[in-house]
Scaffold this motif. Structure first.
Motif, short mmCIF file in Angstrom:
data_model
loop_
_atom_site.label_atom_id
_atom_site.label_comp_id
_atom_site.label_asym_id
_atom_site.label_seq_id
_atom_site.Cartn_x
_atom_site.Cartn_y
_atom_site.Cartn_z
N ILE A 80 0.92 -1.34 -0.02
CA ILE A 80 0.17 -0.12 -0.10
C ILE A 80 0.87 1.27 -0.04
O ILE A 80 1.84 1.23 0.86
N MET A 106 -10.84 -2.07 2.49
CA MET A 106 -10.35 -0.88 1.89
C MET A 106 -11.43 0.00 1.71
O MET A 106 -11.46 1.43 1.84
N TYR A 117 -9.07 4.40 -3.45
CA TYR A 117 -8.01 3.73 -3.57
C TYR A 117 -8.10 3.06 -4.84
O TYR A 117 -9.26 2.80 -5.47
#
Length: 135
Positions: A80, A106, A117
């Motif tokens: 990440i 997420m 994301y």
């Protein structure tokens, strides 16, 4: 991670993590307190918040998103990255269930902080939602 052990010496107030074969030891820093089955670790005088763990969840108390996402990286075998550095310092208190999918974790964490994301294979990039997308 499976096979690792955390050794806490309350007399010296230190914590050491060792690998499955117990030879690759990593000093985590000083133990600030041990309570409610959670350990508060200080490294170089900086308090890193409290992590509780069990067989079903990770429970975080006042931890930076950087620390939270490091746990998620290990749990799901991904990497990440943060597009905006300030995101790393956002604070989180809550639980991440082992049974939850990576996408669910997420999605929920990003919703909390107005983030988005993107995922490319095992790499995830997190960034702030732009003002134009909110309108």
């Amino acid at each position: 991670m499976p096979g690792q052990q955390l050794h806490i010496d309350l007399k010296s107030a230190t914590a050491v993590l060792s690998g499955p074969d117990h030879t690759d030891k990593k000093a985590l820093g000083s133990v600030d307190s041990v309570c409610n089955k959670g350990i508060v670790v200080k490294e170089n005088g900086v308090r890193h918040g409290k992590v509780n763990w069990g067989n079903t969840e990770y429970s975080f108390s006042d931890q930076s998103l950087s620390q939270v996402f490091k746990r998620i990286e290990k749990r799901y075998g991904i990497t990440i990255a943060f597009k905006d550095a300030e995101i790393e310092n956002y604070r989180f208190t809550g639980k991440v269930m082992y049974k939850d999918s990576l996408d669910m974790v997420m999605r929920h964490l990003c919703q909390l902080y107005d983030l988005k994301y993107t995922r490319a294979e095992n790499n995830i990039t997190i960034e702030k939602v732009s003002e134009n997308l909110r309108k």
